[in-house]
Scaffold this motif. Sequence first.
Motif, PDB file in Angstrom:
ATOM      1  N   UNK A   1     -31.639 -40.612  -1.834  1.00 39.93           N
ATOM      2  CA  UNK A   1     -32.332 -40.510  -3.113  1.00 39.93           C
ATOM      3  C   UNK A   1     -32.789 -39.083  -3.416  1.00 39.93           C
ATOM      4  N   UNK A   2     -32.571 -38.152  -2.474  1.00 36.56           N
ATOM      5  CA  UNK A   2     -32.917 -36.754  -2.717  1.00 36.56           C
ATOM      6  C   UNK A   2     -31.758 -35.957  -3.305  1.00 36.56           C
TER       7      UNK A   2
ATOM      8  N   UNK B   1     -43.205 -30.015  -7.496  1.00 33.83           N
ATOM      9  CA  UNK B   1     -44.017 -31.192  -7.828  1.00 33.83           C
ATOM     10  C   UNK B   1     -43.462 -31.910  -9.052  1.00 33.83           C
ATOM     11  N   UNK B   2     -43.075 -31.147 -10.083  1.00 36.34           N
ATOM     12  CA  UNK B   2     -42.549 -31.769 -11.303  1.00 36.34           C
ATOM     13  C   UNK B   2     -41.230 -32.482 -11.008  1.00 36.34           C
ATOM     14  N   UNK B   3     -40.338 -31.809 -10.267  1.00 35.67           N
ATOM     15  CA  UNK B   3     -39.041 -32.426  -9.954  1.00 35.67           C
ATOM     16  C   UNK B   3     -39.233 -33.702  -9.146  1.00 35.67           C
ATOM     17  N   UNK B   4     -40.201 -33.715  -8.233  1.00 36.36           N
ATOM     18  CA  UNK B   4     -40.462 -34.916  -7.435  1.00 36.36           C
ATOM     19  C   UNK B   4     -41.044 -36.037  -8.295  1.00 36.36           C
TER      20      UNK B   4
ATOM     21  N   UNK C   1     -38.507 -37.893 -10.480  1.00 38.60           N
ATOM     22  CA  UNK C   1     -37.374 -38.492  -9.772  1.00 38.60           C
ATOM     23  C   UNK C   1     -37.822 -39.808  -9.149  1.00 38.60           C
ATOM     24  N   UNK C   2     -36.958 -40.825  -9.122  1.00 41.26           N
ATOM     25  CA  UNK C   2     -37.330 -42.091  -8.491  1.00 41.26           C
ATOM     26  C   UNK C   2     -37.434 -41.937  -6.981  1.00 41.26           C
ATOM     27  N   UNK C   3     -38.332 -42.674  -6.388  1.00 41.61           N
ATOM     28  CA  UNK C   3     -38.495 -42.689  -4.947  1.00 41.61           C
ATOM     29  C   UNK C   3     -38.503 -44.149  -4.490  1.00 41.61           C
TER      30      UNK C   3
ATOM     31  N   UNK D   1     -39.488 -43.309 -11.221  1.00 40.60           N
ATOM     32  CA  UNK D   1     -39.740 -41.951 -11.707  1.00 40.60           C
ATOM     33  C   UNK D   1     -40.819 -41.966 -12.782  1.00 40.60           C
ATOM     34  N   UNK D   2     -41.658 -40.949 -12.782  1.00 41.42           N
ATOM     35  CA  UNK D   2     -42.602 -40.764 -13.873  1.00 41.42           C
ATOM     36  C   UNK D   2     -41.850 -40.209 -15.081  1.00 41.42           C
TER      37      UNK D   2
END
Length: 480
Positions: A239-240, A358-361, A364-366, A371-372
């Motif tokens: 997922x990364x 931080x924004x990219x994380x 992105x779905x985890x 994802x936000x």
Amino acid sequence: MQLDETISVEDAVQVLAMVGDLSMGLPPDHSVRTARLAARLAEENGDAADACTSTRLVGLLRWSGSTATAPGFSNLLGDDVLGRHAMVTRTLSGNPNLTLPNVLPLAEMQCEVAGDIAALLGLAPDVEEALRHLFGSHARGDMQDALFAPNIPRAVFYVRLAGDLEVLAPAHGTEGAMRLIGERAGVKYPATLVERLAPHAQDWLDALGEPSCAADYAGHDRRVPLTIIADVIELKLPWLAGYSRRVAALAKRSAVGAGLIALEEKPLVRAALLHGIGRVAVPNSVWQRPAKLGDLDWDQVRKVPFWTARAAVLVPAIAHDTTLASFVYERLDGSGYFRKARGEAIGPQERVLAVAAAYAALTSPRPWRPAHGEAAAGTLLVAQAGAGRFDRQAVSAVLEAARSMAPKPGRAKPVRDALLSSREVEVLRHISLGETSREAARAMKITPASVRTHVDTIFEKLEASSRPAATLKALTRGLI
């Protein structure tokens, strides 16, 4: 956004060697030592200088495909880092999952990805071929039966034997290591090679501080994309895929708005691509924890930037980049890690990198959350800036960059070649993030059978036989 940062072939090999070692739970200079020992074996066996060089490169890249098999070994062993360390040092016992049918597909995958890495780096064909045979091949039966096939490169045997001695000696002593090696003589490596090593084993181990063959082979200084390293690192957690590329693109687009001068942009982008090096040292079970991380989990997570910084010592050519990268989780109020830096100790580049990551994380779905949305992520970052954790100007610059980079509604992401159809690209984007055929089918509103058919076609077109290999090739070609 095109990311044009490059690294020399030799430096890329050195970084990937460290990444492989950390992924296997081994000391970060293990592959360097293995490569030197394997080269000594080649010399002792009378091989020419070019064969010695190839053997050294195979030794360095021995574990380069191990990020791709981390999910599989996590499922088998529970801990893909310490579990694999115990497995290769032969200190693991009583695990019923360690059967040939379970392990061989992962070994094949690791060989495939390592061979693909060698091809991406433009290394000699014999290096690529040896890496593809290092742990056995389905086409030639099991790992024991394949050993003495006439087309197995000799470097395979040198590296297997050198790697076993180097990894077993710290756990069992040199005599114990040679005893264990002797049990596999004639099975994993030729008995005559073991006999040749035996009189020198301790002396060679003691002398591994000195290289036994040159690192200035033809093409060692050729430049290759730095994104290769980021992509290989992120195979550890499907997922990364593409995450560091997104961080780098955001950081690059944010640089001017954050008040950085042109000379500061390049190292910022390079740091963004390298900031995940230390992540491979933490077990997948920690990264995929559905509940809140415990104290022991956080102890491991806080070591991530430490190991990234450690790369500066092992590969001096990237020292500035990885030192900058190791500040990615520091916060202005001192609440970050691993240095607990605060205020003016965190420079402008580091501030932008922290916000971009931080924004990219967040967007992105985890495994533990969806994802936000962009607006929600922006609100969170602005609040964190207000609380004194992030730099306000950096947050504004990253949010503006993100808005400018957002795809226009109804417009598909462009790709650099037409190897795959648009539907195949869509399927590949889903499976590269670790989605099952059923999950991808649900998201795309097609049947799982259709997804599997597309996957077969994708593998054929990309000349891949596993999802990690397809993902690596697709990222390199700009397909996803």
